[in-house]
Scaffold this motif. Structure first.
Motif, PDB file in Angstrom:
ATOM      1  N   ARG A  57       0.815  -1.215   0.000  1.00 44.23           N
ATOM      2  CA  ARG A  57       0.000   0.000   0.000  1.00 44.23           C
ATOM      3  C   ARG A  57       0.849   1.266   0.000  1.00 44.23           C
ATOM      4  NH1 ARG A  57       0.007   1.973   5.254  1.00 44.23           N
ATOM      5  NH2 ARG A  57       0.906   0.506   6.772  1.00 44.23           N
ATOM      6  N   LEU A  58       2.116   1.145   0.399  1.00 48.27           N
ATOM      7  CA  LEU A  58       2.993   2.310   0.482  1.00 48.27           C
ATOM      8  C   LEU A  58       3.910   2.452  -0.730  1.00 48.27           C
ATOM      9  CD1 LEU A  58       4.023   1.938   4.233  1.00 48.27           C
ATOM     10  CD2 LEU A  58       2.414   3.597   3.289  1.00 48.27           C
ATOM     11  N   LEU A  59       3.890   1.463  -1.630  1.00 44.60           N
ATOM     12  CA  LEU A  59       4.797   1.500  -2.773  1.00 44.60           C
ATOM     13  C   LEU A  59       4.376   2.569  -3.775  1.00 44.60           C
ATOM     14  CD1 LEU A  59       5.257  -2.321  -3.475  1.00 44.60           C
ATOM     15  CD2 LEU A  59       6.902  -0.759  -2.430  1.00 44.60           C
ATOM     16  N   PRO A  60       5.337   3.287  -4.342  1.00 42.11           N
ATOM     17  CA  PRO A  60       5.007   4.223  -5.425  1.00 42.11           C
ATOM     18  C   PRO A  60       4.460   3.456  -6.626  1.00 42.11           C
ATOM     19  CG  PRO A  60       7.226   4.621  -4.561  1.00 42.11           C
ATOM     20  CD  PRO A  60       6.763   3.313  -3.996  1.00 42.11           C
ATOM     21  N   PRO A  61       3.743   4.128  -7.519  1.00 43.85           N
ATOM     22  CA  PRO A  61       3.185   3.447  -8.695  1.00 43.85           C
ATOM     23  C   PRO A  61       4.276   2.864  -9.591  1.00 43.85           C
ATOM     24  CG  PRO A  61       2.186   5.618  -8.386  1.00 43.85           C
ATOM     25  CD  PRO A  61       3.342   5.542  -7.450  1.00 43.85           C
ATOM     26  N   ARG A  62       3.894   1.868 -10.371  1.00 42.60           N
ATOM     27  CA  ARG A  62       4.808   1.261 -11.339  1.00 42.60           C
ATOM     28  C   ARG A  62       5.296   2.323 -12.321  1.00 42.60           C
ATOM     29  NH1 ARG A  62       1.411  -1.927 -13.756  1.00 42.60           N
ATOM     30  NH2 ARG A  62       1.265  -0.802 -15.737  1.00 42.60           N
ATOM     31  N   LEU A  63       6.588   2.292 -12.627  1.00 47.61           N
ATOM     32  CA  LEU A  63       7.180   3.294 -13.513  1.00 47.61           C
ATOM     33  C   LEU A  63       7.548   2.737 -14.879  1.00 47.61           C
ATOM     34  CD1 LEU A  63       9.503   5.245 -11.021  1.00 47.61           C
ATOM     35  CD2 LEU A  63       7.195   5.827 -11.792  1.00 47.61           C
ATOM     36  N   ASP A  64       7.458   1.422 -15.062  1.00 47.51           N
ATOM     37  CA  ASP A  64       7.773   0.791 -16.350  1.00 47.51           C
ATOM     38  C   ASP A  64       9.160   1.188 -16.846  1.00 47.51           C
ATOM     39  OD1 ASP A  64       5.373  -0.656 -16.626  1.00 47.51           O
ATOM     40  OD2 ASP A  64       4.332   1.134 -17.328  1.00 47.51           O
ATOM     41  N   ARG A  65      10.138   1.012 -15.984  1.00 51.24           N
ATOM     42  CA  ARG A  65      11.530   1.263 -16.327  1.00 51.24           C
ATOM     43  C   ARG A  65      12.291  -0.063 -16.289  1.00 51.24           C
ATOM     44  NH1 ARG A  65      13.099   6.736 -15.382  1.00 51.24           N
ATOM     45  NH2 ARG A  65      15.185   6.075 -14.757  1.00 51.24           N
ATOM     46  N   ARG A  66      13.557  -0.026 -16.671  1.00 58.10           N
ATOM     47  CA  ARG A  66      14.454  -1.162 -16.452  1.00 58.10           C
ATOM     48  C   ARG A  66      15.163  -0.959 -15.116  1.00 58.10           C
ATOM     49  NH1 ARG A  66      18.712  -0.957 -20.692  1.00 58.10           N
ATOM     50  NH2 ARG A  66      18.137   1.248 -20.743  1.00 58.10           N
ATOM     51  N   GLN A 101       9.770  -5.864  -3.969  1.00 59.60           N
ATOM     52  CA  GLN A 101       8.817  -4.758  -3.999  1.00 59.60           C
ATOM     53  C   GLN A 101       8.586  -4.255  -5.422  1.00 59.60           C
ATOM     54  OE1 GLN A 101       9.985  -1.789  -1.097  1.00 59.60           O
ATOM     55  NE2 GLN A 101       9.546  -3.136   0.632  1.00 59.60           N
ATOM     56  N   LEU A 102       9.612  -4.293  -6.253  1.00 58.36           N
ATOM     57  CA  LEU A 102       9.410  -3.945  -7.662  1.00 58.36           C
ATOM     58  C   LEU A 102       8.409  -4.895  -8.308  1.00 58.36           C
ATOM     59  CD1 LEU A 102      13.085  -3.177  -8.786  1.00 58.36           C
ATOM     60  CD2 LEU A 102      11.205  -1.529  -8.642  1.00 58.36           C
ATOM     61  N   LEU A 103       8.548  -6.177  -8.022  1.00 57.52           N
ATOM     62  CA  LEU A 103       7.618  -7.162  -8.571  1.00 57.52           C
ATOM     63  C   LEU A 103       6.218  -6.976  -7.994  1.00 57.52           C
ATOM     64  CD1 LEU A 103       9.956 -10.291  -8.429  1.00 57.52           C
ATOM     65  CD2 LEU A 103       9.193  -9.105 -10.503  1.00 57.52           C
ATOM     66  N   GLN A 104       6.141  -6.672  -6.708  1.00 61.42           N
ATOM     67  CA  GLN A 104       4.840  -6.502  -6.059  1.00 61.42           C
ATOM     68  C   GLN A 104       4.064  -5.326  -6.633  1.00 61.42           C
ATOM     69  OE1 GLN A 104       6.065  -6.185  -1.981  1.00 61.42           O
ATOM     70  NE2 GLN A 104       6.041  -8.400  -1.623  1.00 61.42           N
ATOM     71  N   ARG A 105       4.765  -4.308  -7.081  1.00 57.73           N
ATOM     72  CA  ARG A 105       4.054  -3.151  -7.627  1.00 57.73           C
ATOM     73  C   ARG A 105       3.793  -3.290  -9.128  1.00 57.73           C
ATOM     74  NH1 ARG A 105       8.183   2.033  -7.633  1.00 57.73           N
ATOM     75  NH2 ARG A 105       9.231   1.600  -9.618  1.00 57.73           N
ATOM     76  N   GLY A 106       4.181  -4.424  -9.704  1.00 59.11           N
ATOM     77  CA  GLY A 106       3.792  -4.707 -11.075  1.00 59.11           C
ATOM     78  C   GLY A 106       4.865  -4.583 -12.125  1.00 59.11           C
ATOM     79  N   GLU A 107       6.119  -4.331 -11.738  1.00 61.59           N
ATOM     80  CA  GLU A 107       7.189  -4.303 -12.735  1.00 61.59           C
ATOM     81  C   GLU A 107       7.377  -5.713 -13.292  1.00 61.59           C
ATOM     82  OE1 GLU A 107       8.279  -1.479 -13.606  1.00 61.59           O
ATOM     83  OE2 GLU A 107       8.001  -0.147 -11.883  1.00 61.59           O
ATOM     84  N   SER A 108       7.624  -5.830 -14.578  1.00 65.20           N
ATOM     85  CA  SER A 108       7.772  -7.147 -15.198  1.00 65.20           C
ATOM     86  C   SER A 108       9.115  -7.763 -14.827  1.00 65.20           C
ATOM     87  CB  SER A 108       7.664  -7.023 -16.718  1.00 65.20           C
ATOM     88  OG  SER A 108       8.686  -6.172 -17.218  1.00 65.20           O
ATOM     89  N   PRO A 109       9.165  -9.075 -14.614  1.00 63.58           N
ATOM     90  CA  PRO A 109      10.429  -9.729 -14.251  1.00 63.58           C
ATOM     91  C   PRO A 109      11.537  -9.496 -15.268  1.00 63.58           C
ATOM     92  CG  PRO A 109       8.591 -11.212 -13.865  1.00 63.58           C
ATOM     93  CD  PRO A 109       8.039 -10.025 -14.592  1.00 63.58           C
ATOM     94  N   GLU A 110      11.191  -9.443 -16.564  1.00 64.03           N
ATOM     95  CA  GLU A 110      12.235  -9.260 -17.578  1.00 64.03           C
ATOM     96  C   GLU A 110      12.848  -7.862 -17.547  1.00 64.03           C
ATOM     97  OE1 GLU A 110       8.205  -8.793 -19.745  1.00 64.03           O
ATOM     98  OE2 GLU A 110       9.092 -10.079 -18.199  1.00 64.03           O
ATOM     99  N   SER A 111      12.227  -6.940 -16.798  1.00 56.85           N
ATOM    100  CA  SER A 111      12.775  -5.589 -16.689  1.00 56.85           C
ATOM    101  C   SER A 111      13.731  -5.447 -15.506  1.00 56.85           C
ATOM    102  CB  SER A 111      11.643  -4.567 -16.540  1.00 56.85           C
ATOM    103  OG  SER A 111      11.006  -4.698 -15.273  1.00 56.85           O
ATOM    104  N   ILE A 112      13.951  -6.547 -14.767  1.00 58.47           N
ATOM    105  CA  ILE A 112      14.778  -6.500 -13.558  1.00 58.47           C
ATOM    106  C   ILE A 112      15.996  -7.400 -13.733  1.00 58.47           C
ATOM    107  CG2 ILE A 112      14.853  -6.937 -11.075  1.00 58.47           C
ATOM    108  CD1 ILE A 112      11.783  -6.555 -11.065  1.00 58.47           C
ATOM    109  N   ARG A 113      17.160  -6.838 -13.495  1.00 49.79           N
ATOM    110  CA  ARG A 113      18.410  -7.602 -13.556  1.00 49.79           C
ATOM    111  C   ARG A 113      19.088  -7.543 -12.189  1.00 49.79           C
ATOM    112  NH1 ARG A 113      22.212  -6.213 -18.377  1.00 49.79           N
ATOM    113  NH2 ARG A 113      20.523  -7.389 -19.378  1.00 49.79           N
ATOM    114  N   ILE A 114      19.327  -8.707 -11.622  1.00 46.77           N
ATOM    115  CA  ILE A 114      20.037  -8.811 -10.348  1.00 46.77           C
ATOM    116  C   ILE A 114      21.511  -9.052 -10.640  1.00 46.77           C
ATOM    117  CG2 ILE A 114      20.274 -10.154  -8.225  1.00 46.77           C
ATOM    118  CD1 ILE A 114      17.284 -10.897  -8.561  1.00 46.77           C
ATOM    119  N   VAL A 115      22.353  -8.193 -10.115  1.00 49.29           N
ATOM    120  CA  VAL A 115      23.801  -8.335 -10.263  1.00 49.29           C
ATOM    121  C   VAL A 115      24.378  -8.603  -8.883  1.00 49.29           C
ATOM    122  CG1 VAL A 115      25.951  -7.216 -10.957  1.00 49.29           C
ATOM    123  CG2 VAL A 115      23.847  -6.803 -12.260  1.00 49.29           C
TER     124      VAL A 115
END
Length: 492
Positions: free
Chosen positions: A60-69, A86-100
């Protein structure tokens, strides 16, 4: 006469040491006022039961999805992992997230949920390794999106203060941060947010007090961001190499800020907890039989999800409007650092120990020890380590002569310095973006965060789940502190 003098000197020395011991156990009035109440077993049980029925809600406290990488450096860890979730919870697509990260995903709560995210193994101390992680092609569906980089990786060694050992943390915390910063800019990122530490502002207390002093100098400190607006302090005025390296990295990140590359840092304050692997609450549960010299110490804590939330709120404040990058005036928060902590008053460490002893389904015992004895031992350990660093041939020729290994290596004077009464002021972060803040709002109090962490621990370690946990929670008082109550089916 000679022995009279020797006896008198010994008596004075003993009296002085006992005075130091009493001072180490003191609680300044400011700390008492900030944390006037201790947690009771009943309110811990009530909070635990409430969270079992209705878990904490950070979504409920997360900012809206920004559709960024997103590139999350250190995304397998405590804060970085929660940023990914939290990025996933707010709706960012998994393919837009890279874990290093240097280690693969091993958090139980991430293995399934973050399975669709890209993972790149990298050593941030190597420029080429970092550049390779950033230059890897993105899926076509997200390749043209703007890029945000969260840098959360760190080497946490709070025990060392001699510059002889600075390379042990600077390679990752300072040089690694610069490597990631420059690679992010070269990759076209326009937002870069790094994790710092509220301990950056802590000045080492003076424990060798005068006889008339009731507590060490600087034993109570207010952690704020005022030091950020002054030239960086000399190394000796930081509690350890770790804090100095984080301060240097913080300046590098914030000084890189410009309209097309907006940067900033978050200072979580001060111990970060939230996972079984954390060094605060998690280690108490894992070790089970604990020794402490700081049950009386009052400090603000921060849940890793609150810290992650602050990073996302910072990003929202820095992000240009969609479709019009660079058209908005750079916000006042850009190029700054911000403290964040849990909602509510700070606890004492005794409160946290009581929570673990009262609620854990596995046996937990915390035994207080004299701070003076451990303080003197800490100086002996540090002296030995510094001696070996100055005379490396001792280790080279006699392999059995080396620094102590394991948890005892952590027992050095710097650990006492960071274990002072610390009140974290996150008022600046709580201001609105228009007022120069982040609009930060935490999602839980420390009691709530710790109770939910213990609840998850109990669920993971109890084969029959919550039935055994309830037995532990409702057990006879006093037994948990000695042997603990074990839920049925818990693995040893």
């Amino acid at each position: 006469m000679f022995w009279v003098v020797i006896g008198a000197v010994a008596f004075v020395a003993l009296a002085w040491l006992l005075r130091i011991n009493a001072a180490l156990q003191s609680v300044p009035e400011g700390a008492r006022q900030a944390s006037p109440r201790r947690w009771t077993k009943q309110e811990l049980r009530d909070t635990y039961e409430r969270l079992k029925q209705k878990p904490l809600d950070f979504v409920r406290l997360l900012p809206p999805r920004l559709d960024r990488r997103y590139v999350v450096v250190g995304g397998s860890g405590l804060v970085g992992g929660d940023i990914v979730l939290q990025l996933l919870q707010r709706g960012e697509s998994p393919e837009s997230i890279r874990i290093v990260d240097f280690v693969p995903l091993n958090r139980r709560d991430m293995v399934g949920k973050a399975a669709g995210c890209d993972f790149v193994k990298a050593d941030i101390t190597s420029r080429s390794s970092v550049e390779a992680a950033f230059s890897k092609p993105w899926p076509e569906s997200v390749a043209r999106r703007a890029l945000t980089v969260f840098h959360t990786a760190a080497a946490v060694r709070p025990q060392e203060r001699s510059l002889l050992f600075y390379h042990r943390v600077s390679a990752v915390n300072r040089d690694g941060a610069v490597n990631v910063l420059e690679a992010a800019r070269a990759a076209g990122a326009d937002i870069f947010i790094a994790t710092s530490s509220a301990s950056v502002s802590i000045v080492p207390p003076t424990f060798w007090i005068w006889p008339w002093q009731s507590s060490p100098t600087n034993y109570l400190q207010i952690a704020n961001e005022r030091d950020f607006d002054a030239p960086i302090r000399p190394h000796s005025l930081f509690f350890s190499n770790y804090a100095f390296s984080k301060a240097e990295a913080e300046r590098a990140v914030c000084n890189a800020n410009e309209p097309t590359f907006r940067t900033g840092t978050i200072r979580p304050g001060n111990p970060i907890y939230g996972q079984k692997t954390d060094p605060v609450v998690g280690i108490i549960l894992r070790m089970r039989d604990n020794v402490t010299f700081i049950p009386h110490i009052v400090q603000n804590y921060v849940n890793s999800r609150n810290a992650a939330l602050a990073h996302l709120q910072f990003e929202a404040a820095l992000a240009p409007p969609r479709g019009s990058p660079g058209t908005r005036t750079t916000p006042a928060c850009a190029g700054r650092t911000f403290n964040v902590t849990d909602v509510g008053p700070p606890p004492s460490f005794a409160d946290v120990y009581r929570a673990a002893e009262t609620l854990s389904a596995t046996p937990v015992r915390v035994t207080p020890r004299s701070p003076l004895a451990l303080f003197l031992l800490a100086h002996a350990i540090e002296t030995w380590c510094v001696l070996l660093a100055r005379l490396p041939f001792l280790t080279a020729r006699l392999g059995w002569i080396r620094e102590p290994s394991g948890p005892i290596h952590m027992l050095q004077p710097s650990v006492f310095s960071v274990s002072c009464h610390t009140l974290v002021d996150d008022g600046l972060a709580r201001r609105s973006v228009a007022e120069g803040g982040l609009g930060y709002r935490g999602g839980c109090t420390t009691m709530e965060g710790i109770c939910e962490q213990i609840l998850e621990w109990n669920r993971e370690h109890g084969e029959e789940g919550e039935e055994g946990v309830e037995n532990a929670v409702r057990g006879v008082e006093g037994t948990a502190a000695k042997a603990g109550l074990t839920a049925q089916g818990v693995a040893a």
